[in-house]
Design an enzyme around this catalytic site. Structure first.
Site, PDB file in Angstrom:
ATOM      1  N   ASP A  56       0.880  -0.939   0.011  1.00  0.00           N
ATOM      2  CA  ASP A  56      -0.019   0.125   0.097  1.00  0.00           C
ATOM      3  C   ASP A  56       0.933   1.198   0.042  1.00  0.00           C
ATOM      4  OD1 ASP A  56      -3.185   0.500   0.641  1.00  0.00           O
ATOM      5  OD2 ASP A  56      -2.099   2.211   1.145  1.00  0.00           O
ATOM      6  N   CYS A  99     -15.543  -0.849  -3.766  1.00  0.00           N
ATOM      7  CA  CYS A  99     -16.725  -1.069  -3.097  1.00  0.00           C
ATOM      8  C   CYS A  99     -17.711   0.083  -3.486  1.00  0.00           C
ATOM      9  CB  CYS A  99     -16.573  -1.136  -1.496  1.00  0.00           C
ATOM     10  SG  CYS A  99     -15.497   0.401  -0.891  1.00  0.00           S
TER      11      CYS A  99
END
Length: 388
Positions: free
Chosen positions: A251, A342
């Site tokens: 990340d 999402c």
């Protein structure tokens, strides 16, 4: 605290959020300043606040305004509770209703309440993408999201996990969308204190996310990169699904992964943490769970719904495209790229997948969208292969 005192607290916190404070910060600051409030009081106040944020548009219409007091009036009206029984002005209760408020509450219930709980500019694109499901999804997004856990099949069977949760006073039932998913009922708030959770038998993860990970074919020895790992939930799910894969988590913001080593140890998973900006290359599979609007999770983060702007959405779509380009360069010849969001919005999902395929020549081999109609969050997954 009395029910009326809890209502007063919720009004105060909503007013703080209305001035720009993030919801979690406003709740935390209130709790620190009112240490006499017990855990049940804090939970009830939190529920009031998040109910009001989820339904801000409809509660404003029912209560006559956007302030905390009006939103709570709208909440009580939506719950068929007479506000006059709460707004008494007695000890710690809100001040009695004004004549203007009584006049608002006497008006007929406005139409299309569920549609009012979307930002106006999103109604058209959501209606177009969701089609006949739009009203059903709109209604579902006004309610609290169910709580799901993923059974860590490396630690326990589904039945064993259900039994372990029951010992901790937590009801759990299987969900048909994923073989690893359990939906929690009574006792769900205690999940992180439960033995089943602390022993690594279960991990919090929405059922749609679990189902999307379940569409990925894995084989022993595969080199897999979770490129936008965040907290690492999907890395853990991949490791549990195929323990003989080599899972790497990356990340750009390492702080997001700070708990991943502990979570991996608890789950008995082997996950290699990549330094930011140095993910390596030559992976058999690269997973991109891209930054997005989060519109599929707005039941859990409702304030984000009202803070998203068209300009911010445009920035996110552009960022997703750049990340897909970066991630595709890390895939070995003959490997696969998996894209997830999402989001409920086509521009972040189907349109983004089609644009990437058209721009790069990668072949779109699979895509699926999930919505609250199927029980979990709004979610999307697309899989690509590099054309020969």
């Amino acid at each position: 605290m009395t029910p009326a005192a809890r209502i007063s607290a919720a009004i105060e916190i909503l007013d703080r959020i209305g001035t720009g404070d993030p919801a979690e910060k406003a709740l935390t600051n209130w709790a620190r300043a009112h240490r006499f409030a017990g855990s049940k009081d804090r939970a009830a106040i939190r529920d009031h606040v998040f109910d009001a944020l989820r339904c801000r548009g409809s509660f404003a219409a029912l209560g006559g305004g956007q302030g905390g007091r009006a939103l709570i009036l709208g909440l009580l009206r939506a719950q068929s509770c007479d506000p006059a029984t709460i707004f008494t002005g007695e000890r710690f209760a809100p001040e009695p209703l004004s004549e203007e408020e009584r006049a608002v509450l006497a008006q007929p219930v406005p139409p299309d309440l569920a549609r009012r709980d979307w930002p106006d500019w999103l109604i058209a694109p959501l209606s177009e993408r969701l089609g006949a499901d739009f009203d059903t999804v709109s209604e579902a997004m006004r309610a609290r999201a169910p709580v799901f856990v993923r059974v860590n099949v490396a630690r326990a069977t589904r039945d064993a996990a259900i039994a372990a949760l029951a010992e901790d006073g937590i009801d759990a039932v299987p969900h048909p969308l994923s073989t690893t998913a359990l939906q929690l009922g009574d006792g769900a708030r205690r999940i992180q204190q439960s033995r089943a959770y602390q022993d690594g038998c279960v991990e919090l993860q929405d059922v749609s996310s679990q189902a999307a990970v379940g569409t990925i074919e894995l084989a022993p020895g595969m080199q897999v990169l979770d490129y936008c790992a965040g907290g690492g939930g999907k890395s853990l799910a991949l490791a549990a699904a195929c323990p003989d894969c080599e899972i790497h988590a990356h990340d750009i913001d390492p702080a997001r992964m700070r708990d991943l080593p502990l979570r991996a140890e608890r789950a008995g998973a082997r996950i290699a943490i990549c330094a930011p900006g140095t993910p390596g290359a030559g992976y058999d599979l690269v997973l991109v769970d891209a930054p997005c609007s989060g519109s599929g999770t707005w039941r859990r983060t409702p304030e984000a719904k009202w803070r998203l702007t068209p300009e911010r959405l445009d920035d996110l779509v552009a960022l997703q495209g750049r990340i897909l380009e970066e991630a595709s360069a890390l895939v070995a010849q003959g490997g696969r790229l998996v894209y997830m969001t999402c989001s409920l919005l086509a521009v972040e999902n189907e349109a983004q997948a089609a644009l990437f395929a058209a721009r790069t020549g990668w072949k779109l081999t699979f895509q699926r969208a999930y919505s609250p109609v199927t029980g979990g969050d709004g979610f999307f997954v697309a899989q690509f292969e590099r054309k020969a």
